[in-house]
Design a protein around this motif. Sequence first.
Motif, short mmCIF file in Angstrom:
data_model
loop_
_atom_site.label_atom_id
_atom_site.label_comp_id
_atom_site.label_asym_id
_atom_site.label_seq_id
_atom_site.Cartn_x
_atom_site.Cartn_y
_atom_site.Cartn_z
N HIS A 131 68.21 -13.48 -10.86
CA HIS A 131 67.95 -12.20 -11.51
C HIS A 131 66.46 -11.96 -11.72
O HIS A 131 65.97 -10.85 -11.58
CB HIS A 131 68.67 -12.15 -12.87
CG HIS A 131 70.15 -12.06 -12.72
ND1 HIS A 131 71.01 -12.26 -13.77
CD2 HIS A 131 70.93 -11.80 -11.64
CE1 HIS A 131 72.26 -12.13 -13.35
NE2 HIS A 131 72.24 -11.86 -12.06
N LYS A 132 65.77 -13.04 -12.10
CA LYS A 132 64.33 -12.92 -12.34
C LYS A 132 63.61 -12.41 -11.10
O LYS A 132 62.73 -11.57 -11.17
CB LYS A 132 63.74 -14.29 -12.72
CG LYS A 132 63.90 -14.65 -14.17
CD LYS A 132 63.33 -16.03 -14.43
CE LYS A 132 62.58 -16.09 -15.74
NZ LYS A 132 62.13 -17.45 -16.04
N LYS A 133 64.02 -12.96 -9.94
CA LYS A 133 63.40 -12.58 -8.68
C LYS A 133 63.66 -11.11 -8.39
O LYS A 133 62.74 -10.35 -8.05
CB LYS A 133 63.97 -13.46 -7.55
CG LYS A 133 62.96 -13.79 -6.50
CD LYS A 133 63.41 -15.00 -5.70
CE LYS A 133 62.27 -15.53 -4.85
NZ LYS A 133 62.58 -16.83 -4.26
N THR A 134 64.92 -10.71 -8.53
CA THR A 134 65.28 -9.30 -8.29
C THR A 134 64.53 -8.40 -9.26
O THR A 134 63.98 -7.37 -8.88
CB THR A 134 66.81 -9.10 -8.47
OG1 THR A 134 67.49 -10.16 -7.80
CG2 THR A 134 67.26 -7.77 -7.90
N ALA A 135 64.51 -8.80 -10.54
CA ALA A 135 63.84 -8.00 -11.57
C ALA A 135 62.39 -7.76 -11.20
O ALA A 135 61.86 -6.65 -11.32
CB ALA A 135 63.95 -8.69 -12.92
N ARG A 136 61.72 -8.82 -10.74
CA ARG A 136 60.32 -8.72 -10.39
C ARG A 136 60.12 -7.68 -9.27
O ARG A 136 59.20 -6.86 -9.32
CB ARG A 136 59.81 -10.10 -9.95
CG ARG A 136 58.34 -10.15 -9.61
CD ARG A 136 57.47 -9.74 -10.79
NE ARG A 136 57.44 -10.70 -11.87
CZ ARG A 136 56.61 -11.74 -11.93
NH1 ARG A 136 55.73 -11.95 -11.00
NH2 ARG A 136 56.65 -12.55 -12.96
N LEU A 137 61.03 -7.71 -8.27
CA LEU A 137 60.93 -6.75 -7.16
C LEU A 137 61.16 -5.31 -7.65
O LEU A 137 60.48 -4.38 -7.22
CB LEU A 137 61.96 -7.10 -6.07
CG LEU A 137 61.69 -8.43 -5.33
CD1 LEU A 137 62.91 -8.85 -4.51
CD2 LEU A 137 60.47 -8.30 -4.44
N VAL A 138 62.10 -5.16 -8.58
CA VAL A 138 62.37 -3.83 -9.13
C VAL A 138 61.13 -3.31 -9.87
O VAL A 138 60.68 -2.18 -9.66
CB VAL A 138 63.59 -3.85 -10.08
CG1 VAL A 138 63.76 -2.53 -10.81
CG2 VAL A 138 64.86 -4.19 -9.29
N ILE A 139 60.55 -4.17 -10.74
CA ILE A 139 59.36 -3.79 -11.52
C ILE A 139 58.23 -3.39 -10.58
O ILE A 139 57.56 -2.37 -10.79
CB ILE A 139 58.92 -4.98 -12.42
CG1 ILE A 139 59.92 -5.21 -13.54
CG2 ILE A 139 57.53 -4.74 -12.99
CD1 ILE A 139 59.94 -4.11 -14.56
N ASP A 140 58.02 -4.19 -9.55
CA ASP A 140 56.95 -3.88 -8.58
C ASP A 140 57.10 -2.46 -8.04
O ASP A 140 56.11 -1.75 -7.87
CB ASP A 140 56.99 -4.87 -7.41
CG ASP A 140 56.36 -6.20 -7.77
OD1 ASP A 140 55.76 -6.30 -8.86
OD2 ASP A 140 56.48 -7.15 -6.97
N GLN A 141 58.33 -2.07 -7.76
CA GLN A 141 58.58 -0.75 -7.19
C GLN A 141 58.47 0.36 -8.24
O GLN A 141 58.17 1.51 -7.91
CB GLN A 141 59.99 -0.69 -6.55
CG GLN A 141 60.18 -1.64 -5.37
CD GLN A 141 59.24 -1.31 -4.22
OE1 GLN A 141 59.10 -0.15 -3.84
NE2 GLN A 141 58.58 -2.33 -3.69
N LEU A 142 58.77 0.01 -9.50
CA LEU A 142 58.76 1.04 -10.55
C LEU A 142 57.34 1.30 -11.07
O LEU A 142 57.04 2.41 -11.53
CB LEU A 142 59.68 0.63 -11.71
CG LEU A 142 61.19 0.66 -11.41
CD1 LEU A 142 61.97 0.21 -12.64
CD2 LEU A 142 61.64 2.07 -10.99
N ILE A 143 56.47 0.29 -11.02
CA ILE A 143 55.13 0.43 -11.62
C ILE A 143 54.38 1.68 -11.17
O ILE A 143 53.77 2.37 -11.99
CB ILE A 143 54.32 -0.88 -11.47
CG1 ILE A 143 54.80 -1.88 -12.55
CG2 ILE A 143 52.82 -0.63 -11.64
CD1 ILE A 143 54.09 -3.22 -12.55
#
Lengths: 327, 327
Positions: free
Chosen positions: A35-47
Amino acid sequence: MISADIQPYIDGVLRHDRRMISKTITLIESSLPKHKKTARLVIDQLIPHTGKAIRLGVTGVPGAGKSTFIEALGMVLVKEGYSVAVLAVDPSSVRSGGSVLADKTRMEKLSTHENAFIRPSPSGGTLGGVASKTRETMLVCEAAGFDVVIVETLGSGQSEVAVASMVDFFLMLMISGAGDELQGIKKGILELIDAIAINKADGDNMQRAAFARKQFETALHFSAPSSPNWSPPVLLCSSLELTGIQEIWDVVLKHRGKMTSTGELEIKREKQAIDWMWFLVKEGLSEWFYKNPYVKTMIPKIEREVEEGTTAPTTAADKLLFFLDEK
Amino acid sequence: MISADIQPYIDGVLRHDRRMISKTITLIESSLPKHKKTARLVIDQLIPHTGKAIRLGVTGVPGAGKSTFIEALGMVLVKEGYSVAVLAVDPSSVRSGGSVLADKTRMEKLSTHENAFIRPSPSGGTLGGVASKTRETMLVCEAAGFDVVIVETLGSGQSEVAVASMVDFFLMLMISGAGDELQGIKKGILELIDAIAINKADGDNMQRAAFARKQFETALHFSAPSSPNWSPPVLLCSSLELTGIQEIWDVVLKHRGKMTSTGELEIKREKQAIDWMWFLVKEGLSEWFYKNPYVKTMIPKIEREVEEGTTAPTTAADKLLFFLDEK
């Protein structure tokens, strides 16, 4: 494929889908490595979609009425047409067993308003972890288009520093008491805040509140201000009688105007971004270190040796760091 | 051969050769990688010879007269037959350009006494670095046979925490003033200290000193004590008239007796050793990280990208940590 995993989160957040906003935050709060890995990818795209919200931090002594105040302020804001997200940083709730906003009935009206979104503190974890997640949650809310994000902290010195490092405006909520209010303020905190509001300034309390105001004004006078272009004011309000709330919001907007025109807001956010990066680097480095199999095996043995005095702390540290030389 | 390098230091310190003690401390304070390595080896060999000294920390507001007090206390101790080493933790001197004990004339009598050894603060470096070196310097003095090591700190909150983590007894020196003494005390500091001494309690000051004493006693009453078996007393003294100094030393010895009989001293020192080990591990890990060629090259570029907003702090941190995955 990774993008297939993260796309529903990103799309959901960007179209302000409340269910997907909640799901994304839950993903961020998860401690599972996957989940942490996925979350990081999501955040990167949302920033790239963040940065437009007004970020407001609220701290205060227990009993200052933070929840009622935030509800009152939130109601003023939604009536003016703002959409509002409320988050909380409270690692201490792990110990005490309570959670700041878990009891949503404490913000009964605001929590049912369609333009408000209330999210309790993630439970468990260190302050650093909780604060890091609150920051990411804040960005999710921003990407989802909320105009104002309010971050509440339960006023431990450290969590106040953490919240100050992620907001544009930091408000300290106080109450008038037996005349020794100042001693309840942690040293260093006054330098972080942009305004003090004395809550419960109503009825019999008015005189004491006015006296407390004088005291706080004196204290602020002797502390270094957070900006050369801003002298933190001391305001009075009553979440009960709903007085002074609008005035506090006006101060937030006035501060924003000043910080924007002087360029300080941009510099502050740049600095916050750099600080956050270094926080993540430190966290990542230490995670990597502790999960090393050699370190994992050595720690209990070495700690025992140091306690028994058979190994010097200096030698012990070298032993734990030994494997780095081979890298 | 390494042992040939370090043996003169070790032998010199153990036979209490003042020139070699000074040279060893200079080696410890050096930031050259070669010296650091040698210093570490010397410390490793000296640690088995440490642990017997009384470790006393002294903090206090600027103007409290710490130097004169330490000189007065030191003179009482050398007259009783103790040998005394005085060290200082003061990273702030780097900024202010001054150094706590650099001006040795401030301890004129003590500095020329054959049983006293005064060492100014290492200049330069971070608080962590300075504190780490002070701790190692303290151990050199212990191995050299000094009975009492006094560590002076210039009372920034952080350096007080650092000093508290290396001493057996922590004394706060105060003066009586305009009646608002308490506000000069950083929150959290009272929980670190084992006694308060109000200095300059002489002449016209006596009444104010007695009043300040009451205030401090009240404040201590409301703060968590450093040990369940010890209530920090508030004492009066005058470094000028040399009154109350012996009484303070008696309190240090009484505290030591209690902490030894309850086993708390041993536990405290064990904990300090573990904390120190982890401090060194963190320091070593971060040194290793920053000297990585990839990281060195990337930092300026990545910091710029984060400031400009073209790279998210999360992505930036991942980029900096990237090389760890290959290890």
